[in-house]
Design a protein around this motif. Structure first.
Motif, PDB file in Angstrom:
ATOM      1  N   GLY A   1      14.167  11.562  -2.586  1.00 22.10           N
ATOM      2  CA  GLY A   1      14.846  12.846  -2.610  1.00 22.10           C
ATOM      3  C   GLY A   1      13.991  14.003  -2.123  1.00 22.10           C
ATOM      4  O   GLY A   1      12.839  13.836  -1.729  1.00 22.10           O
ATOM      5  N   SER A   2      14.563  15.189  -2.187  1.00 23.78           N
ATOM      6  CA  SER A   2      13.910  16.377  -1.636  1.00 23.78           C
ATOM      7  C   SER A   2      12.632  16.762  -2.378  1.00 23.78           C
ATOM      8  O   SER A   2      11.778  17.469  -1.835  1.00 23.78           O
ATOM      9  CB  SER A   2      14.878  17.562  -1.644  1.00 23.78           C
ATOM     10  OG  SER A   2      15.326  17.831  -2.971  1.00 23.78           O
ATOM     11  N   SER A   3      12.481  16.303  -3.605  1.00 22.81           N
ATOM     12  CA  SER A   3      11.256  16.610  -4.369  1.00 22.81           C
ATOM     13  C   SER A   3      10.139  15.605  -4.099  1.00 22.81           C
ATOM     14  O   SER A   3       9.019  15.775  -4.575  1.00 22.81           O
ATOM     15  CB  SER A   3      11.564  16.632  -5.875  1.00 22.81           C
ATOM     16  OG  SER A   3      12.026  15.365  -6.311  1.00 22.81           O
ATOM     17  N   GLY A   4      10.442  14.562  -3.324  1.00 26.43           N
ATOM     18  CA  GLY A   4       9.449  13.544  -2.987  1.00 26.43           C
ATOM     19  C   GLY A   4       9.076  13.608  -1.522  1.00 26.43           C
ATOM     20  O   GLY A   4       9.542  14.471  -0.773  1.00 26.43           O
ATOM     21  N   LEU A   5       8.222  12.676  -1.110  1.00 28.49           N
ATOM     22  CA  LEU A   5       7.743  12.652   0.274  1.00 28.49           C
ATOM     23  C   LEU A   5       7.502  11.212   0.707  1.00 28.49           C
ATOM     24  O   LEU A   5       7.003  10.401  -0.069  1.00 28.49           O
ATOM     25  CB  LEU A   5       6.444  13.444   0.406  1.00 28.49           C
ATOM     26  CG  LEU A   5       5.778  13.444   1.798  1.00 28.49           C
ATOM     27  CD1 LEU A   5       6.637  14.219   2.805  1.00 28.49           C
ATOM     28  CD2 LEU A   5       4.384  14.047   1.721  1.00 28.49           C
ATOM     29  N   SER A   6       7.865  10.925   1.945  1.00 32.45           N
ATOM     30  CA  SER A   6       7.580   9.634   2.547  1.00 32.45           C
ATOM     31  C   SER A   6       6.755   9.860   3.812  1.00 32.45           C
ATOM     32  O   SER A   6       7.038  10.775   4.585  1.00 32.45           O
ATOM     33  CB  SER A   6       8.884   8.904   2.890  1.00 32.45           C
ATOM     34  OG  SER A   6       8.636   7.660   3.492  1.00 32.45           O
ATOM     35  N   VAL A   7       5.728   9.035   4.001  1.00 35.72           N
ATOM     36  CA  VAL A   7       4.856   9.141   5.172  1.00 35.72           C
ATOM     37  C   VAL A   7       4.780   7.774   5.841  1.00 35.72           C
ATOM     38  O   VAL A   7       4.524   6.767   5.183  1.00 35.72           O
ATOM     39  CB  VAL A   7       3.438   9.605   4.785  1.00 35.72           C
ATOM     40  CG1 VAL A   7       2.549   9.679   6.024  1.00 35.72           C
ATOM     41  CG2 VAL A   7       3.478  10.948   4.071  1.00 35.72           C
ATOM     42  N   GLY A   8       5.016   7.745   7.144  1.00 34.92           N
ATOM     43  CA  GLY A   8       4.898   6.506   7.900  1.00 34.92           C
ATOM     44  C   GLY A   8       3.777   6.599   8.914  1.00 34.92           C
ATOM     45  O   GLY A   8       3.649   7.612   9.610  1.00 34.92           O
ATOM     46  N   VAL A   9       2.952   5.538   8.991  1.00 33.86           N
ATOM     47  CA  VAL A   9       1.844   5.522   9.954  1.00 33.86           C
ATOM     48  C   VAL A   9       1.893   4.232  10.772  1.00 33.86           C
ATOM     49  O   VAL A   9       2.329   3.192  10.286  1.00 33.86           O
ATOM     50  CB  VAL A   9       0.472   5.660   9.263  1.00 33.86           C
ATOM     51  CG1 VAL A   9       0.391   6.975   8.496  1.00 33.86           C
ATOM     52  CG2 VAL A   9       0.181   4.484   8.330  1.00 33.86           C
ATOM     53  N   ASP A  10       1.418   4.313  12.005  1.00 34.61           N
ATOM     54  CA  ASP A  10       1.427   3.158  12.900  1.00 34.61           C
ATOM     55  C   ASP A  10       0.385   3.386  13.994  1.00 34.61           C
ATOM     56  O   ASP A  10       0.078   4.544  14.317  1.00 34.61           O
ATOM     57  CB  ASP A  10       2.818   2.984  13.523  1.00 34.61           C
ATOM     58  CG  ASP A  10       3.069   1.571  14.012  1.00 34.61           C
ATOM     59  OD1 ASP A  10       3.786   0.819  13.325  1.00 34.61           O
ATOM     60  OD2 ASP A  10       2.540   1.207  15.084  1.00 34.61           O
ATOM     61  N   ILE A  11      -0.130   2.292  14.569  1.00 31.55           N
ATOM     62  CA  ILE A  11      -1.116   2.441  15.648  1.00 31.55           C
ATOM     63  C   ILE A  11      -0.459   2.663  17.006  1.00 31.55           C
ATOM     64  O   ILE A  11      -1.133   3.019  17.970  1.00 31.55           O
ATOM     65  CB  ILE A  11      -2.078   1.237  15.742  1.00 31.55           C
ATOM     66  CG1 ILE A  11      -1.317  -0.051  16.086  1.00 31.55           C
ATOM     67  CG2 ILE A  11      -2.881   1.080  14.478  1.00 31.55           C
ATOM     68  CD1 ILE A  11      -2.232  -1.209  16.463  1.00 31.55           C
ATOM     69  N   SER A  12       0.852   2.441  17.084  1.00 29.99           N
ATOM     70  CA  SER A  12       1.552   2.561  18.357  1.00 29.99           C
ATOM     71  C   SER A  12       2.146   3.956  18.538  1.00 29.99           C
ATOM     72  O   SER A  12       3.022   4.368  17.777  1.00 29.99           O
ATOM     73  CB  SER A  12       2.676   1.515  18.436  1.00 29.99           C
ATOM     74  OG  SER A  12       3.544   1.780  19.519  1.00 29.99           O
ATOM     75  N   GLU A  13       1.678   4.662  19.552  1.00 30.11           N
ATOM     76  CA  GLU A  13       2.204   6.000  19.831  1.00 30.11           C
ATOM     77  C   GLU A  13       3.693   5.933  20.163  1.00 30.11           C
ATOM     78  O   GLU A  13       4.476   6.805  19.752  1.00 30.11           O
ATOM     79  CB  GLU A  13       1.443   6.638  20.993  1.00 30.11           C
ATOM     80  CG  GLU A  13      -0.010   6.973  20.669  1.00 30.11           C
ATOM     81  CD  GLU A  13      -0.709   7.678  21.814  1.00 30.11           C
ATOM     82  OE1 GLU A  13      -0.004   8.131  22.744  1.00 30.11           O
ATOM     83  OE2 GLU A  13      -1.944   7.766  21.782  1.00 30.11           O
ATOM     84  N   GLU A  14       4.083   4.881  20.889  1.00 30.79           N
ATOM     85  CA  GLU A  14       5.482   4.745  21.289  1.00 30.79           C
ATOM     86  C   GLU A  14       6.394   4.525  20.083  1.00 30.79           C
ATOM     87  O   GLU A  14       7.501   5.064  20.024  1.00 30.79           O
ATOM     88  CB  GLU A  14       5.629   3.589  22.282  1.00 30.79           C
ATOM     89  CG  GLU A  14       5.003   3.832  23.641  1.00 30.79           C
ATOM     90  CD  GLU A  14       3.489   3.593  23.666  1.00 30.79           C
ATOM     91  OE1 GLU A  14       2.859   3.932  24.676  1.00 30.79           O
ATOM     92  OE2 GLU A  14       2.956   3.060  22.665  1.00 30.79           O
ATOM     93  N   MET A  15       5.924   3.724  19.111  1.00 29.66           N
ATOM     94  CA  MET A  15       6.735   3.489  17.922  1.00 29.66           C
ATOM     95  C   MET A  15       6.842   4.754  17.066  1.00 29.66           C
ATOM     96  O   MET A  15       7.894   5.031  16.483  1.00 29.66           O
ATOM     97  CB  MET A  15       6.163   2.336  17.095  1.00 29.66           C
ATOM     98  CG  MET A  15       6.297   0.971  17.756  1.00 29.66           C
ATOM     99  SD  MET A  15       7.981   0.532  18.270  1.00 29.66           S
ATOM    100  CE  MET A  15       8.766   0.205  16.686  1.00 29.66           C
TER     101      MET A  15
END
Length: 200
Positions: A98-112
């Motif tokens: 929800g709006s009070s939380g946070l999700s972070v995604g990381v990857d080595i591929s610039e294209e992805m």
């Protein structure tokens, strides 16, 4: 866990980046298991969760399971998705916290990561961030996340021990590590030709 030589490690990274540069353009004929909405359904993602995403986003799913199901993700939590690819799990996690939380995604591929940014915009998800990061050297503080999740990343990581060490470093005390992955059963070959075959 054995770590390959520097030369082999660089070849693995090169092959993985080349593979996922292609994946960022099209999932067609890239995987030997279901992808897109069929993959989400096969991974037993709840239909109500899948329904939160436009079809133009769900079509980019290419995981091997449902790591988000391994414990209850609740409102206000912070979630880190290692090897986020097109960002589907990270976006779904953002919907869950929800709006009070946070999700972070990381990857080595610039294209992805570019594809994930596009999916963020299409899905109108504001509480998710994406960035290009090497999972063995995460740019986050200790004990920053309630949940660290990964969907078919560890099998591709060159230094699995260091990647796991980093995952546990950024987890809060009492935090949860969610892993969905695949393993190779039998003898493994470590040549560039063999790696090219694995990723075709």
């Amino acid at each position: 866990m054995l770590r390959p030589s520097a030369e082999v490690a660089q070849k693995i990274i090169s092959v993985v980046k080349r593979k996922y540069k292609n994946v960022a353009e099209s999932l067609a004929c890239q995987f030997q298991y279901p992808t897109g909405k069929e993959g989400l359904q096969g991974g037993h993602y709840p239909e109500e969760l899948i329904g939160l995403l436009p079809d133009d986003v769900t079509k980019w799913y290419c995981g091997v399971g449902n790591p988000l199901s391994l414990s209850k993700i609740v409102s206000g939590e912070k979630v880190l998705d290692l090897g986020c690819g097109a960002g589907i799990d990270a976006i779904l996690a953002a919907k869950m916290v929800g709006s009070s939380g946070l999700s972070v995604g990381v990857d080595i591929s610039e294209e992805m990561i570019k594809r994930a940014q596009s999916n963020k915009k299409i899905s109108q998800t504001t509480n998710v961030l994406f960035q290009v990061v090497e999972v063995a050297a995460l740019p986050f503080y200790d004990e920053q996340f309630d949940v660290v999740t990964t969907n078919a990343m560890l099998n591709l990581a060159v230094d699995k021990k260091r990647a796991l060490k980093e995952a546990y470093r950024v987890l809060k005390k009492g935090g949860r590590l969610h892993v969905a992955d695949q393993i190779l059963v039998g003898s493994a070959m470590c040549s560039e030709q063999a790696m090219d075959c694995w990723f075709k």
